[in-house]
Write a protein that holds these residues in place. Sequence first.
Motif, PDB file in Angstrom:
ATOM      1  N   HIS A 141      36.438  32.798  41.153  1.00 19.07           N
ATOM      2  CA  HIS A 141      36.883  31.833  40.148  1.00 19.07           C
ATOM      3  C   HIS A 141      35.757  30.851  39.901  1.00 19.07           C
ATOM      4  O   HIS A 141      35.489  29.970  40.718  1.00 19.07           O
ATOM      5  CB  HIS A 141      38.140  31.092  40.618  1.00 19.07           C
ATOM      6  N   ALA A 167      36.892  35.274  37.160  1.00 17.56           N
ATOM      7  CA  ALA A 167      37.985  34.523  36.554  1.00 17.56           C
ATOM      8  C   ALA A 167      37.459  33.184  36.074  1.00 17.56           C
ATOM      9  O   ALA A 167      36.556  32.605  36.673  1.00 17.56           O
ATOM     10  CB  ALA A 167      39.107  34.319  37.571  1.00 17.56           C
ATOM     11  N   THR A 224      35.076  41.062  33.480  1.00 16.03           N
ATOM     12  CA  THR A 224      35.942  39.997  32.989  1.00 16.03           C
ATOM     13  C   THR A 224      37.163  40.609  32.322  1.00 16.03           C
ATOM     14  O   THR A 224      37.215  41.825  32.081  1.00 16.03           O
ATOM     15  CB  THR A 224      35.206  39.105  31.975  1.00 16.03           C
ATOM     16  N   LYS A 225      38.135  39.779  32.015  1.00 22.17           N
ATOM     17  CA  LYS A 225      39.334  40.287  31.347  1.00 22.17           C
ATOM     18  C   LYS A 225      39.003  40.837  29.964  1.00 22.17           C
ATOM     19  O   LYS A 225      39.661  41.768  29.487  1.00 22.17           O
ATOM     20  CB  LYS A 225      40.409  39.192  31.248  1.00 22.17           C
ATOM     21  N   ASP A 234      44.013  35.718  34.425  1.00 17.31           N
ATOM     22  CA  ASP A 234      43.067  35.600  35.545  1.00 17.31           C
ATOM     23  C   ASP A 234      43.811  35.463  36.871  1.00 17.31           C
ATOM     24  O   ASP A 234      43.408  36.044  37.888  1.00 17.31           O
ATOM     25  CB  ASP A 234      42.158  34.386  35.344  1.00 17.31           C
ATOM     26  N   SER A 252      43.443  38.045  39.948  1.00 19.13           N
ATOM     27  CA  SER A 252      42.881  37.467  41.169  1.00 19.13           C
ATOM     28  C   SER A 252      43.819  37.631  42.353  1.00 19.13           C
ATOM     29  O   SER A 252      43.371  37.845  43.487  1.00 19.13           O
ATOM     30  CB  SER A 252      42.568  35.987  40.958  1.00 19.13           C
TER      31      SER A 252
END
Length: 588
Positions: free
Chosen positions: A334, A438, A461-462, A485, A489
């Motif tokens: 993160h 994230a 990444t997303k 995220d 995670s």
Amino acid sequence: MARHRNIKNSFITVIPSPLFTLFRVSPLTSLLNKTPRSDRSCSSFPPRSSLFMIFLLILVSFLGLSLLRLVFVSQNLVPCPCPLTSFPTLLPPPNSHLSLASLSTKNQEPVVLSRSATVPLPAHAVSRNMTKEEAEFWAQPDGEGYRPCLDFSILYRKASAKISKEKHRFLVVVVSGGLNQQKNQIVDAVVIARILEAALVVPVLEINQIWKDESEFSDIFDVDHFKRTLQADVRVVSSLPSTHLSSKPTINTRMPLNVSPLWIRTKFLTELNKEGVLILKGIDSKLSKNLPLDLQKLRCKVAFHALRFAAPIQELGDRFARRMWIEGPYIALHLRLEKDVWVRTGCLTGLGPEYDDIIRKIRESRPRLLTGRLNMTYTQRRLAGLCPLNALEVARFSDSASWEISLLECDLGHYLISFYCRLLKALGAPRTARVYRAGGEPFGGAKALQALVGEFPNVVTKEMLAREGELSPYVNRPSAMAALDYIVSLSSDVFLPSHGGNMGRAMQGHRAYVGHRKFVKPDKREMIPFFGDASISEAEFRSIMRKLHSRYQGQPEKRTNKRSTRDVIAYPVPECMCRHSNRPLLRS
């Protein structure tokens, strides 16, 4: 106040208690239904058969009362379940009939609390093809037998009969900030409603002034699930009834830190009883972390059970998590590298004078955005561990040449060149590890991530996981993006935060609650001297980092172990988790 959608019910039906069967077939029932016979010839002393029946009646009555007390105590209980496999299902024992049903919910569908928690995908097993260092890195910590255990007291459940039916007094709470900050305030809102014995209106999400997110509660969270899960604790309504719309309550925006239940009652009960409506705003981190045990358990119940994301977000997040998971174990980082982070913390970006000058001008024009210790210089903040890791701290290469190059690139004299990557390498993370990043778009764009990608090429990444059109509904909705995220995670094998903020604390507690998933908590204050000492060899550095973080990798940490100001949401042991009785206290 807030709209909501009807979401398909996900709870199971609870098997009726065997107590009712016992009453249907008991000798007491037979005697009550039997027509008495007149027998004037009987003597003054009852026959042996009558004595036996009287004794049997007394025995059955005693057993019945005992069972009744047992069933009553078991209401609203999450037991310490059976030993977990690699995937904690949080299910009750096979013969359990426990639920959230209470005196106040006889005509409502009961909720099985142990099935309402949001749980991650199973952690990956350690492969034989891994090196010893890699196997140690991916191995999950020992949970020491701790399992969720939300057994509320009898007095709490008795009070629920009245509180959960409240129809005259209502609490309205306006929550602000990012997703995890909003979640913290929603948890406190439920607890405050319980303290005041008021019904809670679905919390109002204030439009975020930084990200301009106009999402409502129902856009982010499952409203129906929220109501059902808390039906035995607090009555939750979607909006104020028409009888209370004419009320003129004041908006309470000032609340000191660390307020107690007594303070809340003393301050707000009079107004609440008079107006019938109480409006609170700005309650973030104001409620005491040291609450009575039942209220601590309620905090866990809201955070880990009631606050489930709305179905579209949850389903998309689950798809992203599976796409990461199917490729093998992965790390979730993160990274708090957004512009507002640098403005609020008073720290430097590490991207050079051009970027730091942008942040300085914003901070000077809006000084109220600077949070924390205003009288500290940047150097003091950094050495105190108050700054998030900047771009130059993302990766330090092991050879001295790379060290010198990075040092030259650091125009502001930073010597904390490597943090994440070097720490991950020291703990045994392989270069080929897949890393889920994230967080929002970093200030400085790709430049802010160059060092990270250079050391760990498989950064995902997303946006990279999403297929065409999947993220379209969430454009310009940072809270929904943050929720995605959070879901990905939570299922990661290893989680590492860059800053001890709301996301880090929420993930720390949630991962502990669902089975103590690995959570590496960087001790920045202790690490700084070693990052600044170029004379330490890489082998020595790795040994020091492993020793330093051996106790910060997701093992159970009791909330009362150090400071009583620890939040139970981040440290659910021991208030919200109990040790399984079949497990020895010490490891063999």
